[in-house]
Design an enzyme around this catalytic site. Sequence first.
Site, short mmCIF file in Angstrom:
data_model
loop_
_atom_site.label_atom_id
_atom_site.label_comp_id
_atom_site.label_asym_id
_atom_site.label_seq_id
_atom_site.Cartn_x
_atom_site.Cartn_y
_atom_site.Cartn_z
N SER A 134 -22.35 -43.19 -61.72
CA SER A 134 -22.30 -42.68 -60.34
C SER A 134 -20.92 -42.20 -59.91
O SER A 134 -20.78 -41.72 -58.78
CB SER A 134 -22.81 -43.75 -59.38
N LYS A 137 -20.93 -38.72 -58.55
CA LYS A 137 -21.11 -38.35 -57.15
C LYS A 137 -19.82 -37.89 -56.47
O LYS A 137 -19.87 -37.33 -55.38
CB LYS A 137 -21.74 -39.52 -56.39
N SER A 194 -23.99 -45.07 -52.45
CA SER A 194 -24.32 -44.35 -53.68
C SER A 194 -25.79 -43.95 -53.69
O SER A 194 -26.49 -44.08 -54.69
CB SER A 194 -24.00 -45.21 -54.91
#
Length: 357
Positions: A134, A137, A194
């Site tokens: 993640s 992102k 997230s």
Amino acid sequence: MKWFKRSGKLAAAVGMSLCLSLGFGTVLPGAAADAYAEERLLGISEYGPVQDIGERQNAASETAAESVPETTAAAAQNSAAFSAASGNLSKLTADSATQAIGDAVNSRYAAVYDLDQNRLVAAKNASQVIYPASMTKIMTVLVCAERVSNLEEKLTVTQDIVDYIHAHDASNCGFTAGEQVRVKDLLYGIVLPSGADAVMVLTRHIAGSDEAFVKLMNQKAQELGLSANTHFTNATGLYHAEHRTTLGDMAEILNAAMKNPLAREVLSAHKYTTAATNKHASGLSFSNLFLRRIEDQKLGGAAVRMAKTGYVRQSMFCAASYGTSASGKHYIVVTAYGSGTWQCIYDQAALYRSFTA
């Protein structure tokens, strides 16, 4: 474990840790089984641990402040960092002055970048290809921040997105089908909790489809001059063999995001409360627990100002952060393959403490 409020799963997770597999028929022995027990305890999916070391709660159950705009003094201090690195961090390699990190941290991969001198200060397997999880992102929110025009525009969460999130047990903001959410709130939802739901709603709005947005991400990677080892196949961080990067490329992505005022604002926020929606009258409260918890660590006078964490089994616990030293110098720290959620924080704190001046 009260940080994650998941203690009810502890007995079951630990009890099964010696026999559960990763889904590929591999039985986990010893430390690997313990790590897997922790993953299940934290509610980890392929997208990461419960909001990737973040936290989501209904705003009615916790008083949470909106992100606080930079003060004039802080903005002046930070502005130096946003133009400090004239070179490309992804191109930096170890030189005679680069210190070896070695066993100083648990993470298998680690790097500390000095933005003022544009050099790699310390490294541990820094040239290796990793799966960004993640941390992806950071690029997602940067591309979104560059392309959104109306932060107050409301977008609708569709049933297929909700179904996809549930099917993959993905980190999410808690939005429901039919919920109308402001673009601004979706941006914060991408980073703090997230949220894969926030990612999918906003990126489809911007590009028309998941695939079209991924093309924009890879175009941005080329624009930033990243290495050929960086390639994105999705905007959430879901594991894919071709979804990859390096520590240096991830540092440069964060470096670029720091220079975008909107992306910087989102990545710097410790807590944020969304506006009321048609499904949540009090809004939702998000929290970046990595930023909040690392403040309690010994940092040698440094301050961590931005961060995005991640987890997939192929890169374990990872994080990319930006911070300033006691003397006001600017650094980016990237770690991957840490053995646990808290270990990721301890490793990042150790690197700031040991290699920033």
